[in-house]
Design a protein around this motif. Structure first.
Motif: not given
Length: 506
Positions: A156-159, A190, A197-198, A200-201, A204, A207, A245
């Motif tokens: 679940r992390r960004d990249f 990702t 991913s995008f 979820d947040d 990102r 980022r 950011e």
């Protein structure tokens, strides 16, 4: 510029050569070459004792702990690591119990999001419970759910380059999504689908753009496509998070790359909508493809001048360089003969800059300083071949105040003409005004200019009580000081009395 060279790109052994880590959904230790093992060992350096002690604390209590994300990525890139991010299966209250008496200091401002902060031996650490974050379609705040495994946390992390970990205390390197390979290729992907991913947040998306500017990474095609399709999701993210950011992007080694990505992918329309509007707005000199390209060139040249003058990356200067012409679209006018003008675009642009930066929740000082530079960026163009009097030079320096050095840089950077003769003439003219300012500063302490009579003296000489007239007299005496330079006391008193008589005060 930070050192982003991978170990294999210097004479030292290359840990990124050889077999890449497994990309299968497993947290089993990746197969590493000896050089790669040496690089992982090198992650620790001066934090060896801290990492060992903390890992032992968690292991003894039956909990997992891993160094994760940015510190792992940066160490493999050869960049200096300052703060440490760790993740664990222990919940925050358990984390607090385990570090009680071991940490030098503890803070819990992020505990609602599963994070406990601490300081140990001069280092700052954040320990976060395995988690995932997601946003509801119209929510500005993430919902945090605790996970049960390191894999669930990493996926679940960004990249992928931030989804590598080193297990403590055993130091096993964990790379389930090929982050090591992506580091080698300078590629941003990702762990799962970028759309997930995008979603979820959405931050990102910003980022990804920032990493491109900061680390020199390219965006994988699927990441670009998802960012473009989902750019509008950024509208649910708080202005403060967007600002942070954008700040990191602007002080990165190559902010132009980030701005171009933002415009090309439609992200700027949600963050800095004034920038894409500069496209195709031909400027009054007809020397540039459009004002957008001109503004990016000014930004690049301002950064070059920062380096020449041994300045650190300057957020205020760089924002002013990017935004200095944002008033042109609103002020464009067509005159006879096909001439295009942008009268007073610096005034309009300063107002637009103030509104945009305020909406992004930049500090009052940053808003005021950037807006002021935008307002002043054309002032020098009346200088000509040095026809300004000393009083005009004094006003120029006084109006710039503490922004004078930045105004010097911005004004020089704003010269993007390809006509070498014209560029040389502008450079000589600005050399001249800088020298005159230096001379006047030495002679008159220009940055401390005050009227020859202070408020108390004005009150005593005119025999009037405190009130608005004292301020008016003070400003008049300041104008005389700027116009004529220092006066002796008798002449100053005579001028004050003459002015007061004209005002009907004597």
């Amino acid at each position: 510029m930070p050192n982003t060279a991978l170990p294999g790109e210097t004479p030292r052994p290359d840990p990124l050569d050889g077999t890449a880590s497994s990309s299968s959904p497993s947290t089993a230790p990746a197969e590493l070459t000896d050089a790669q093992k040496a690089a992982i060992t090198g992650l620790f350096g001066s934090i060896d004792t801290i990492a060992t002690e903390l890992g032992d604390l968690f292991a003894a209590a039956g909990h997992e702990l891993a160094l994760v994300g940015g510190p792992v990525r940066d160490a493999l890139l050869g960049r200096e690591v300052h703060d440490l991010d760790l993740t664990t299966d222990a919940v925050p209250q358990t984390i607090l119990k385990l570090i009680d008496g071991w940490a030098d200091a503890v803070w819990t401002v992020g505990i609602d999001f599963g994070t406990v902060g601490l300081r140990k031996g001069g280092y700052q650490l954040e320990i976060t419970t395995y988690r995932s974050e997601s946003y509801q379609p119209k929510s500005r705040k993430p919902e945090v759910d605790y996970g049960s495994s390191l894999y669930e946390d990493l996926v679940r992390r960004d990249f992928t380059v931030n989804a590598m970990a080193v297990h403590l205390p055993g130091r096993e390197f964990i790379d389930p999504f090929g982050g090591l390979s992506d580091l080698r290729e300078r590629r941003l992907r990702t762990p799962g689908r970028p759309e997930d991913s995008f979603s979820d947040d959405p931050l990102r998306i910003m980022r990804a753009i920032r990493f491109a500017a900061q680390l020199g990474f390219t965006l994988a095609p699927e990441v670009k496509a998802a960012a473009a399709d989902m750019a509008d999701r950024l509208r649910i993210v708080s202005a403060e998070r967007i600002r942070d950011e954008l700040t990191k992007l602007m002080v990165s080694p190559d902010p132009r790359v980030g701005i171009e990505h933002m415009v090309d992918l439609g992200i700027a329309s949600c963050v800095l909508p004034e920038i894409p509007k500069l496209r195709l707005e031909i400027d009054e000199h007809h020397r540039h493809k459009d004002v957008y390209e001109h503004s990016l060139t000014v930004l690049d040249q301002a950064i070059d001048l920062e380096k020449q003058r041994d300045m650190k990356p300057d957020l205020v200067l760089r924002l002013a360089a990017l935004l200095h012409d944002v008033g042109k679209p609103k002020t464009r006018a067509f005159e006879s003969g096909g001439r295009v003008t942008f009268h007073h675009h610096e005034v309009v642009g300063a107002s637009m800059t103030k509104s945009r930066l305020s909406a992004l929740r930049f500090s009052k000082d940053v808003v005021a300083d950037v807006s002021r530079l935008v307002a002043l960026h054309l002032r020098f163009h009346g200088y000509g071949k040095g026809e300004w009097t000393d009083s005009a030079v004094r006003r120029y320096a006084r109006d710039a105040g503490h922004l004078l050095e930045r105004l010097h840089v911005l004004t020089r950077a704003d010269c993007t003409t390809r006509n070498r003769r014209k560029a040389a003439a502008l450079s000589r003219a600005y050399d001249d005004i800088e020298h005159r300012i230096e001379r006047l500063a030495e002679e008159e302490e220009l940055n401390k200019i005050r009227p020859d009579l202070d408020g108390n003296e004005i009150q005593e000489i005119l025999g009037i009580k405190p009130g608005p007239m004292i301020g008016k007299a003070y400003r008049y005496m300041l104008e005389l000081r700027l116009e004529h330079g220092p006066m002796d006391k008798a002449d100053a008193i005579a001028e004050l009395r003459k002015w007061a008589e004209e005002q009907g005060e004597l």
